[in-house]
Scaffold this active site. Structure first.
Site, PDB file in Angstrom:
ATOM      1  N   GLU A  60      60.693 -33.802  69.396  1.00  0.00           N
ATOM      2  CA  GLU A  60      59.982 -34.280  68.210  1.00  0.00           C
ATOM      3  C   GLU A  60      60.320 -33.389  67.019  1.00  0.00           C
ATOM      4  O   GLU A  60      59.723 -32.313  66.864  1.00  0.00           O
ATOM      5  CB  GLU A  60      58.465 -34.217  68.430  1.00  0.00           C
ATOM      6  CG  GLU A  60      57.952 -35.054  69.558  1.00  0.00           C
ATOM      7  CD  GLU A  60      56.470 -35.381  69.371  1.00  0.00           C
ATOM      8  OE1 GLU A  60      56.145 -36.549  69.202  1.00  0.00           O
ATOM      9  OE2 GLU A  60      55.652 -34.450  69.363  1.00  0.00           O
ATOM     10  N   HIS A  70      52.786 -29.342  71.950  1.00  0.00           N
ATOM     11  CA  HIS A  70      52.895 -30.225  70.776  1.00  0.00           C
ATOM     12  C   HIS A  70      52.915 -29.377  69.504  1.00  0.00           C
ATOM     13  O   HIS A  70      52.250 -28.341  69.433  1.00  0.00           O
ATOM     14  CB  HIS A  70      51.724 -31.213  70.750  1.00  0.00           C
ATOM     15  CG  HIS A  70      51.911 -32.273  69.713  1.00  0.00           C
ATOM     16  ND1 HIS A  70      51.606 -32.067  68.385  1.00  0.00           N
ATOM     17  CD2 HIS A  70      52.424 -33.518  69.802  1.00  0.00           C
ATOM     18  CE1 HIS A  70      51.918 -33.162  67.707  1.00  0.00           C
ATOM     19  NE2 HIS A  70      52.413 -34.062  68.543  1.00  0.00           N
TER      20      HIS A  70
HETATM   21  P1  PGA Z   1      53.570 -39.906  64.949  1.00  0.00           P
HETATM   22  O1  PGA Z   1      53.201 -38.665  65.890  1.00  0.00           O
HETATM   23  O2  PGA Z   1      54.068 -41.002  65.863  1.00  0.00           O
HETATM   24  O3  PGA Z   1      52.294 -40.264  64.282  1.00  0.00           O
HETATM   25  O4  PGA Z   1      54.634 -39.445  64.011  1.00  0.00           O
HETATM   26  C1  PGA Z   1      53.999 -38.314  66.977  1.00  0.00           C
HETATM   27  C2  PGA Z   1      53.451 -37.085  67.640  1.00  0.00           C
HETATM   28  O5  PGA Z   1      52.896 -36.210  66.953  1.00  0.00           O
HETATM   29  O6  PGA Z   1      53.552 -36.937  68.866  1.00  0.00           O
END
Ligand code: PGA
Length: 253
Positions: free
Chosen positions: A166, A96
């Site tokens: 992401e 992450h």
């Molecule tokens: P968020 O976070 O939905 O609050 O943007 C997503 C993540 O960090 O996996």
């Protein structure tokens, strides 16, 4: 068609065990009534055990937010993949961006990935560019990040890897990436995966999108972005919003 996957990354929330149990039990109840969607919640490590149901619940399981790449020994504060497997964890989030910011290099990410897969757990490998530039250099950066994170993973374990794309600039904001771009990026991720593990694996790998997903935008991201699921941060600990999000995704044909 396989079920869509919604993963709730609770991060360092909520503040108490009582709240954690409440969110988990509400999410579990909704998940058990779904037909086309699977839900995984990833609470902070201290709440993981309490959130795992005693008996199997359909479409619901509990994941962890990280894992040690060591398998035993003197590593204060660490938890092995086998320990997680033993208590009933199904998946682990690896790489992450918040962990990468805290010090996880691609090399460490690939070690955590291997540790997860070696414990027969599914890995959600997070990748994404920090920012974009007009010249498109971010694509090269992303490609390298994906390839390096997948380094040293034996081909027979790749079936248990799910990629969460992401874009870091979209995490924790007010707007996700637009769904058309999400579609393009998910194809890009699959292409890189295919370059590493072969065309067949590239076709099979599931790609999730994460970054500012909420109950209002989830359905468009799935239908227009054509991703296999979502990695949801903030909205996953906001129970009314998360319930609505899950229902909206399950309604998609
Ligand atoms: P968020 O976070 O939905 O609050 O943007 C997503 C993540 O960090 O996996």
């Amino acid at each position: 068609m396989s079920k869509r996957l919604i993963v709730g990354n609770w991060k360092m929330n909520p503040g108490t065990l009582a709240e954690a149990k409440k969110i988990a039990s509400k999410t579990k109840r909704i998940a058990s009534s779904l037909s086309k969607t699977e839900v995984v919640i990833c609470p902070p490590m201290s709440f993981v055990t309490a959130c795992i149901p005693r008996n199997k619940v359909s479409n619901f399981s509990v994941g962890a937010q990280t894992v040690s790449f060591e398998t035993e020994g003197a590593h204060t504060g660490e938890v092995t993949g086998n320990m997680l497997k033993d208590i009933g964890v199904s998946m682990v989030i690896v790489g992450h961006s918040e962990q990468r910011t805290a010090g996880d290099t691609d090399e460490i990410v690939s070690k955590r990935l291997l540790a997860t897969l070696s414990s027969s757990l599914t890995a959600i490998l997070c990748v994404g560019e920090n920012s974009r530039d007009e010249g498109g250099e971010y694509l090269e950066t992303l490609k390298n990040q994906i390839k390096n994170s997948l380094a040293n993973i034996p081909k027979d374990l790749v079936g248990k890897i799910i990629i969460a794309y992401e874009p870091v600039w979209a995490i924790g904001g007010s707007e996700p990436m637009n769904p058309e771009q999400i579609y393009e990026m998910s194809l890009f991720v699959k292409k890189i995966f295919a370059e590493v593990f072969g065309a067949d694996s590239g076709l099979k790998v599931k790609v999730l999108y994460g970054g500012s997903v909420n109950f209002r935008n989830a359905s468009d991201i799935i239908t227009i972005g054509k991703v296999d699921g979502l990695l949801v941060g903030r909205e996953s600990v906001n129970t009314p919003g998360f319930v609505e999000l899950i229902r909206s995704v399950d309604k998609i044909s």
